[in-house]
Enzyme design. Sequence first.
Site, PDB file in Angstrom:
ATOM      1  N   LYS A  50       0.837  -1.205   0.000  1.00 48.17           N
ATOM      2  CA  LYS A  50       0.000   0.000   0.000  1.00 48.17           C
ATOM      3  C   LYS A  50       0.873   1.257   0.000  1.00 48.17           C
ATOM      4  O   LYS A  50       0.592   2.224  -0.706  1.00 48.17           O
ATOM      5  CB  LYS A  50      -0.947  -0.021   1.214  1.00 48.17           C
ATOM      6  CG  LYS A  50      -2.046  -1.074   1.082  1.00 48.17           C
ATOM      7  CD  LYS A  50      -2.814  -1.304   2.378  1.00 48.17           C
ATOM      8  CE  LYS A  50      -3.836  -2.420   2.203  1.00 48.17           C
ATOM      9  NZ  LYS A  50      -4.510  -2.821   3.450  1.00 48.17           N
ATOM     10  N   GLN A  94      -5.061  -1.597  10.115  1.00 47.77           N
ATOM     11  CA  GLN A  94      -4.910  -2.919   9.510  1.00 47.77           C
ATOM     12  C   GLN A  94      -5.487  -3.989  10.443  1.00 47.77           C
ATOM     13  O   GLN A  94      -5.199  -4.016  11.642  1.00 47.77           O
ATOM     14  CB  GLN A  94      -3.413  -3.164   9.230  1.00 47.77           C
ATOM     15  CG  GLN A  94      -3.125  -4.356   8.345  1.00 47.77           C
ATOM     16  CD  GLN A  94      -3.648  -4.229   6.916  1.00 47.77           C
ATOM     17  OE1 GLN A  94      -3.736  -3.145   6.371  1.00 47.77           O
ATOM     18  NE2 GLN A  94      -4.015  -5.346   6.332  1.00 47.77           N
ATOM     19  N   ASP A 117     -11.007   2.668   4.291  1.00 45.35           N
ATOM     20  CA  ASP A 117     -11.380   1.268   4.116  1.00 45.35           C
ATOM     21  C   ASP A 117     -12.890   1.088   3.962  1.00 45.35           C
ATOM     22  O   ASP A 117     -13.348   0.021   3.537  1.00 45.35           O
ATOM     23  CB  ASP A 117     -10.946   0.480   5.366  1.00 45.35           C
ATOM     24  CG  ASP A 117      -9.771  -0.430   5.120  1.00 45.35           C
ATOM     25  OD1 ASP A 117      -9.551  -0.813   3.958  1.00 45.35           O
ATOM     26  OD2 ASP A 117      -9.089  -0.760   6.095  1.00 45.35           O
TER      27      ASP A 117
HETATM   28  N1  GUN Z   1      -6.919  -7.118   6.595  1.00 41.90           N
HETATM   29  C1  GUN Z   1      -7.150  -7.854   5.507  1.00 41.90           C
HETATM   30  N2  GUN Z   1      -7.680  -7.103   4.531  1.00 41.90           N
HETATM   31  C2  GUN Z   1      -7.773  -5.861   5.024  1.00 41.90           C
HETATM   32  C3  GUN Z   1      -8.222  -4.616   4.474  1.00 41.90           C
HETATM   33  O1  GUN Z   1      -8.675  -4.511   3.323  1.00 41.90           O
HETATM   34  N3  GUN Z   1      -8.157  -3.555   5.308  1.00 41.90           N
HETATM   35  C4  GUN Z   1      -7.690  -3.658   6.586  1.00 41.90           C
HETATM   36  N4  GUN Z   1      -7.684  -2.558   7.333  1.00 41.90           N
HETATM   37  N5  GUN Z   1      -7.264  -4.774   7.113  1.00 41.90           N
HETATM   38  C5  GUN Z   1      -7.305  -5.862   6.323  1.00 41.90           C
END
Ligand code: GUN
Length: 282
Positions: A50, A94, A117
């Site tokens: 990311k 996350q 998100d």
């Molecule tokens: N853990 C697995 N996929 C994701 C995601 O798309 N966003 C976040 N914040 N955590 C994750």
Amino acid sequence: MPAKLIDGKKLAEELVSGIKKKAKLMKEQPGLAFVMVGNNPASEVYVGKKERMCKEAGFYSKVVKLPGDVSQDKLLQAVEALNQDPKIHGFIVQLPLPKHISESLILETILPYKDADGFSPVNLGFLFISRNRIIPATPKGVMKLIHSTGVDIEGKHAVILGRSNIVGKPVAQLLLQENATVTICHSKTQNIEEITRQADILVAAIGNPRFVKKEMVKKGAIVIDVGTTKVMDKLMGDVYFEEVKEVAGYLTPVPGGVGPMTVACLLENTLECMELQKKMGV
Ligand code: GUN
């Protein structure tokens, strides 16, 4: 005839290139932050990707790393600080979080207009009533991948494997908004193969490597593989790719399918957060 591959990597690159152009035209540099708790190796890899994509798109990015035994209050303080940080237009925490922390409390604390998100109950609520605001990044990416096939979704039977708040449920809602007939299967579903065999669109999001076998797939179906499980250092999807490609009409690979689209959609969501903030005068 073997399935056509849906190239998520290429589609994501196109999306990021458009985002980069938009970002350049903005008065402020878009800022996206990532909160990481503990040393989950998978999370480190995801956040690394990311961050790289942020750089590529000309975004400012910031990682807030907290130890695995951080208190819930300390994490709430970090979320509040990002809520107030003028350089940060969107951020994510996350997941998964350690067991001593209430995931829902953390997600409720993120300001909905900074929720890149789309996991806050406000954004999920808007999705539920078909007034979409910030759409969760992976489901948004899944829809873009389906759209890229050019197949009309209306009236099709879409079957989703998995009922998580972050993938299965939002994907179901988005497909329903486009007039698909939607079935969600989960760990307690009986005769799952009978159901998946009826799917014109099959989305697998259960984190069970190679769960979807050839016999479970209708000829010509669109199959989207959201699974990413590490098996002996190799990323493996929920779909038995080598088998299923013989029957499906369209299929996403792992890696190179949903993953890059999730990251690109996260950047797109950050620009949407900026627009919301502008509209709201904050
Ligand atoms: N853990 C697995 N996929 C994701 C995601 O798309 N966003 C976040 N914040 N955590 C994750």
